[in-house]
Scaffold this motif. Structure first.
Motif, PDB file in Angstrom:
ATOM      1  N   LYS A 137       0.821  -1.217   0.000  1.00  0.00           N
ATOM      2  CA  LYS A 137       0.000   0.000   0.000  1.00  0.00           C
ATOM      3  C   LYS A 137       0.861   1.276   0.000  1.00  0.00           C
ATOM      4  O   LYS A 137       0.405   2.327  -0.452  1.00  0.00           O
ATOM      5  CB  LYS A 137      -0.938   0.000   1.208  1.00  0.00           C
ATOM      6  CG  LYS A 137      -2.072  -1.007   1.095  1.00  0.00           C
ATOM      7  CD  LYS A 137      -3.160  -0.775   2.123  1.00  0.00           C
ATOM      8  CE  LYS A 137      -2.685  -1.053   3.539  1.00  0.00           C
ATOM      9  NZ  LYS A 137      -3.777  -0.887   4.529  1.00  0.00           N
ATOM     10  N   PRO A 194       0.927   3.390  -4.828  1.00  0.00           N
ATOM     11  CA  PRO A 194       0.545   4.745  -5.274  1.00  0.00           C
ATOM     12  C   PRO A 194       1.676   5.507  -5.967  1.00  0.00           C
ATOM     13  O   PRO A 194       1.420   6.395  -6.786  1.00  0.00           O
ATOM     14  CB  PRO A 194       0.137   5.439  -3.961  1.00  0.00           C
ATOM     15  CG  PRO A 194      -0.278   4.322  -3.055  1.00  0.00           C
ATOM     16  CD  PRO A 194       0.662   3.210  -3.382  1.00  0.00           C
ATOM     17  N   ALA A 248     -10.070  -6.312  -2.515  1.00  0.00           N
ATOM     18  CA  ALA A 248     -10.462  -4.912  -2.693  1.00  0.00           C
ATOM     19  C   ALA A 248      -9.276  -4.076  -3.156  1.00  0.00           C
ATOM     20  O   ALA A 248      -9.407  -3.222  -4.040  1.00  0.00           O
ATOM     21  CB  ALA A 248     -11.030  -4.352  -1.385  1.00  0.00           C
ATOM     22  N   TYR A 249      -8.094  -4.355  -2.582  1.00  0.00           N
ATOM     23  CA  TYR A 249      -6.930  -3.541  -2.943  1.00  0.00           C
ATOM     24  C   TYR A 249      -6.419  -3.880  -4.336  1.00  0.00           C
ATOM     25  O   TYR A 249      -5.822  -3.023  -5.001  1.00  0.00           O
ATOM     26  CB  TYR A 249      -5.797  -3.689  -1.922  1.00  0.00           C
ATOM     27  CG  TYR A 249      -4.769  -2.599  -2.100  1.00  0.00           C
ATOM     28  CD1 TYR A 249      -5.038  -1.295  -1.685  1.00  0.00           C
ATOM     29  CD2 TYR A 249      -3.570  -2.839  -2.766  1.00  0.00           C
ATOM     30  CE1 TYR A 249      -4.134  -0.262  -1.909  1.00  0.00           C
ATOM     31  CE2 TYR A 249      -2.656  -1.817  -2.985  1.00  0.00           C
ATOM     32  CZ  TYR A 249      -2.947  -0.538  -2.559  1.00  0.00           C
ATOM     33  OH  TYR A 249      -2.055   0.485  -2.784  1.00  0.00           O
ATOM     34  N   GLU A 250      -6.656  -5.099  -4.800  1.00  0.00           N
ATOM     35  CA  GLU A 250      -6.229  -5.470  -6.154  1.00  0.00           C
ATOM     36  C   GLU A 250      -6.853  -4.522  -7.182  1.00  0.00           C
ATOM     37  O   GLU A 250      -6.172  -4.062  -8.105  1.00  0.00           O
ATOM     38  CB  GLU A 250      -6.621  -6.915  -6.460  1.00  0.00           C
ATOM     39  CG  GLU A 250      -6.181  -7.358  -7.847  1.00  0.00           C
ATOM     40  CD  GLU A 250      -6.668  -8.749  -8.212  1.00  0.00           C
ATOM     41  OE1 GLU A 250      -6.065  -9.358  -9.116  1.00  0.00           O
ATOM     42  OE2 GLU A 250      -7.659  -9.222  -7.620  1.00  0.00           O
ATOM     43  N   ALA A 251      -8.141  -4.234  -7.022  1.00  0.00           N
ATOM     44  CA  ALA A 251      -8.829  -3.320  -7.947  1.00  0.00           C
ATOM     45  C   ALA A 251      -8.232  -1.917  -7.857  1.00  0.00           C
ATOM     46  O   ALA A 251      -8.044  -1.232  -8.872  1.00  0.00           O
ATOM     47  CB  ALA A 251     -10.321  -3.287  -7.629  1.00  0.00           C
ATOM     48  N   GLU A 252      -7.898  -1.504  -6.628  1.00  0.00           N
ATOM     49  CA  GLU A 252      -7.316  -0.172  -6.438  1.00  0.00           C
ATOM     50  C   GLU A 252      -5.935  -0.084  -7.086  1.00  0.00           C
ATOM     51  O   GLU A 252      -5.607   0.900  -7.763  1.00  0.00           O
ATOM     52  CB  GLU A 252      -7.212   0.120  -4.934  1.00  0.00           C
ATOM     53  CG  GLU A 252      -6.815   1.550  -4.623  1.00  0.00           C
ATOM     54  CD  GLU A 252      -6.835   1.861  -3.134  1.00  0.00           C
ATOM     55  OE1 GLU A 252      -6.053   2.728  -2.709  1.00  0.00           O
ATOM     56  OE2 GLU A 252      -7.627   1.223  -2.399  1.00  0.00           O
ATOM     57  N   ALA A 253      -5.130  -1.120  -6.892  1.00  0.00           N
ATOM     58  CA  ALA A 253      -3.783  -1.136  -7.474  1.00  0.00           C
ATOM     59  C   ALA A 253      -3.853  -1.113  -8.996  1.00  0.00           C
ATOM     60  O   ALA A 253      -3.044  -0.461  -9.668  1.00  0.00           O
ATOM     61  CB  ALA A 253      -3.030  -2.379  -6.996  1.00  0.00           C
ATOM     62  N   SER A 254      -4.835  -1.821  -9.538  1.00  0.00           N
ATOM     63  CA  SER A 254      -5.012  -1.856 -10.992  1.00  0.00           C
ATOM     64  C   SER A 254      -5.366  -0.475 -11.533  1.00  0.00           C
ATOM     65  O   SER A 254      -4.877  -0.063 -12.591  1.00  0.00           O
ATOM     66  CB  SER A 254      -6.113  -2.857 -11.336  1.00  0.00           C
ATOM     67  OG  SER A 254      -6.338  -2.892 -12.709  1.00  0.00           O
ATOM     68  N   SER A 255      -6.173   0.273 -10.800  1.00  0.00           N
ATOM     69  CA  SER A 255      -6.574   1.598 -11.258  1.00  0.00           C
ATOM     70  C   SER A 255      -5.403   2.578 -11.241  1.00  0.00           C
ATOM     71  O   SER A 255      -5.346   3.507 -12.042  1.00  0.00           O
ATOM     72  CB  SER A 255      -7.722   2.131 -10.390  1.00  0.00           C
ATOM     73  OG  SER A 255      -7.271   2.411  -9.075  1.00  0.00           O
ATOM     74  N   ILE A 256      -4.444   2.352 -10.332  1.00  0.00           N
ATOM     75  CA  ILE A 256      -3.286   3.248 -10.221  1.00  0.00           C
ATOM     76  C   ILE A 256      -2.444   3.207 -11.493  1.00  0.00           C
ATOM     77  O   ILE A 256      -1.908   4.228 -11.938  1.00  0.00           O
ATOM     78  CB  ILE A 256      -2.431   2.880  -8.985  1.00  0.00           C
ATOM     79  CG1 ILE A 256      -3.200   3.218  -7.697  1.00  0.00           C
ATOM     80  CG2 ILE A 256      -1.077   3.599  -8.999  1.00  0.00           C
ATOM     81  CD1 ILE A 256      -2.589   2.628  -6.429  1.00  0.00           C
TER      82      ILE A 256
END
Length: 599
Positions: free
Chosen positions: A39, A43, A101-109
């Motif tokens: 995390k 970013p 949940a964080y996988e989707a966030e990391a992908s969006s980054i």
């Protein structure tokens, strides 16, 4: 009264029978530490946005992205393996939810990467590779992305399509809710005359019943229920097909089939070749139907007679340790190196063997680049479990070779190749068992098992693939399809595939409506190609020995370093030709001859 044998809890299973997931993380605390690192690092990938035109920044992005993805994979795999050990254990379900949940966030980054790479001037990537030799390793990876440029929309267009994804998945979700949650089936009487509620789960048992009345009742009750929902099921399937065609057109493909195959550089001719080759050899399936009718002593053979075993053979109780020995004997032609890796997997804790309370059902092979392969089983002491062990270890040793040989970006193999190694092991195993079985009844049982494997995996899946081809072409051509149209297409295919001696009961006309794979367009043909490739490999390995084994291991080591057709062709199996499928039909014919001689 005998005591009911209770399922053991996870803690009651001996540690020697559990996979050693603690080799990844000692406990959840250690996992949380790496999660915090992920995390903090992910970013920072935003800093590369707008800078990929510089060779140094492109290399830095790719190397940093690999670092992030490897850590993400490790966290995902650990959480999911632990979660599958006991689905009721909150500690690991929490880890799963966090990392999913964080996988989707990391992908969006890093979502900027592909659009920005595609926006670079023509030749910019080649220039960057010439300037920085360290980029050479990424050449196939980058050029594969660039090859999709004609089918990639503007950033705004991609954003719109992504936002519509949930809506476009609605037909499949509706199908799932209707068939899994809302649809109920009537009761039928079992062999002893007891009233039993029919379910999708127990249907597979009833359709194999030696009592013809039971299997007929189950068949008619199941498909009669589906027929009652035929308008809704037609709407869900045709809407799914329309959505897929919409995506294909939006992405500038010539047709839906091309949009499914081209991303892996598979020519549409490969798909047509599968359908045409099987169609040219349907006489072999007709002969099997005729022989089955004769062996079952039937005046007429119906669709509900297809799955009943022609030979009664007592199921042996096979201890797990004996299963390991049987598989090792079966795959011996693969050579000492392969056998040593298999033995290492067994001794080092790759395999989670027995069922326990709360454990995920079924079987699979898992793991990641920074872990050993892992195999989940629910071993139940039967021959099918021995075959499952061979199958899943085939996947795992494929992954082992691929991860040992390839850099991270090429370590995963695509679906077209995914079932080849696992099925090669199964082919070698059943061939060994047939050759070495001395009991006539058991030998007949084994021969029929492989015949059924080819019937269901090669012929039946090809029939599904042909159904997909016809339905998509109709809708692409502007011809709407009614429930009656779909049923007629499916009925005619069954008549063609199973031949004149088969009574194609009306109930089977609705079978299209219960196949979930039809919502993953042009997926099922890969079962046919995968089996054919595996059959070709196993044949070469047995007949040619070491030279074929070395070519096969080169295939296992290739991962995703080239397109799947090329990887298989280098190893000696050319799926752009009819030969692998024709070889599979020849094996089917050989087994039919063996069956006729043994009876």
């Amino acid at each position: 009264m005998s005591e009911v044998k209770k399922l053991k809890t996870r803690d009651e299973i001996d540690s020697m029978h559990k996979w050693k997931v603690e080799k990844m993380y000692k406990n959840s605390v250690a996992w949380e530490e790496d999660f915090e690192i992920l995390k903090s690092k992910a970013p920072n990938m935003q800093r590369f946005s707008g800078k990929l035109g510089r060779a140094e920044d492109l290399l830095s992005f790719l190397e940093s992205n690999v670092e992030i993805l490897r850590l993400l994979d490790k966290l995902l795999v650990y959480a999911h393996l632990r979660g599958d050990e006991d689905t009721a254990k909150a500690e690991f379900q929490i880890l799963k939810n966090k990392i999913d949940a964080y996988e989707a966030e990391a992908s969006s980054i890093t979502a900027f990467f592909i659009p920005e790479l595609l926006s670079l001037p023509e030749g910019a990537v080649d220039e960057a590779i010439c300037k920085l030799p360290e980029l050479k390793i990424y050449e196939f990876y980058l050029k594969d992305i660039l090859s999709q440029k004609p089918h990639t929309l503007s950033a705004e267009g991609e954003k719109i399509l992504a936002s519509a994804r949930d809506c476009l998945n609605a037909p499949e979700n509706i199908f799932g809710m209707l068939t899994d949650a809302d649809m109920t089936f009537p009761s039928i009487k079992d062999e002893k005359g007891n009233e039993v509620e029919l379910t999708e789960g127990n249907y597979s048992t009833f359709i194999k019943s030696k009592d013809r009345r039971v299997r007929k009742d189950a068949f008619e009750a199941l498909f009669g229920t589906y027929s009652g929902f035929k308008n809704t099921l037609t709407t869900s399937l045709t809407s799914s097909i329309k959505n897929f065609i919409f995506n294909a057109k939006t992405r500038n493909y010539d047709c839906a089939l091309e949009s499914s195959l081209k991303p892996n550089n598979i020519p549409v001719e490969v798909y047509h070749n599968v359908v045409d080759t099987i169609n040219n050899n349907l006489s072999s399936l007709h002969k099997y139907v005729s022989l089955k009718k004769k062996l079952l002593g039937l005046d007429e053979i119906h669709m509900y007679d297809l799955y009943v075993p022609i030979v009664d053979a007592k199921e042996d109780h096979i201890e797990y340790e004996d299963a390991v020995k049987i598989v090792l004997d079966g795959i011996r032609p693969l050579g000492q190196e392969y056998l040593s890796i298999f033995k290492e997997g067994i001794s080092e804790g790759w395999v989670d063997i027995f069922q326990n309370k709360g454990k995920c059902g079924g079987a699979y092979s898992g793991g990641c680049y920074d872990s050993m392969p892992y195999v989940l089983l629910n071993y139940n002491y039967q021959l099918n479990d021995v075959s499952t062990l061979a199958h899943e270890m085939g996947h795992s040793i494929h992954s082992y070779y691929s991860r040992k040989t390839q850099p991270y970006i090429y370590s995963e193999y695509v679906l077209f190749c995914a079932e080849v190694a696992s099925t090669t092991n199964e082919c070698l195993l059943i061939d060994y068992l047939i050759k070495n079985e001395t009991d006539k009844k058991r030998r007949l049982f084994l021969i029929n098992e492989q015949l059924e494997g080819i019937r269901t995996t090669v012929f039946r899946q090809c029939m599904f693939a042909e159904f997909e081809k016809i339905t998509h072409e109709n809708i692409e051509g502007g011809n709407p399809l009614s429930p009656e149209d779909l049923c007629k297409i499916y009925h005619d295919l069954n008549q063609k595939y199973f031949g004149a001696e088969m009574v194609v009961d009306e109930g089977i006309d609705m079978e299209w409506s219960r196949i979930p794979h039809f919502y993953s367009d042009f997926y099922v043909y890969q079962y046919t190609t995968g089996f054919a490739a595996a059959n070709s490999f196993s044949k070469m390995i047995v007949e040619e020995g070491e030279s074929a084994v070395e070519r096969y291991k080169d295939f296992l080591k290739s991962g995703g370093s080239d397109y799947p057709i090329n990887i298989l062709k280098k190893a000696g199996v050319d799926m752009s030709t009819p030969k692998p499928l024709e070889d599979t039909i020849r094996r089917f014919d050989e087994l039919l001859e063996m069956l006729e001689k043994e009876i």
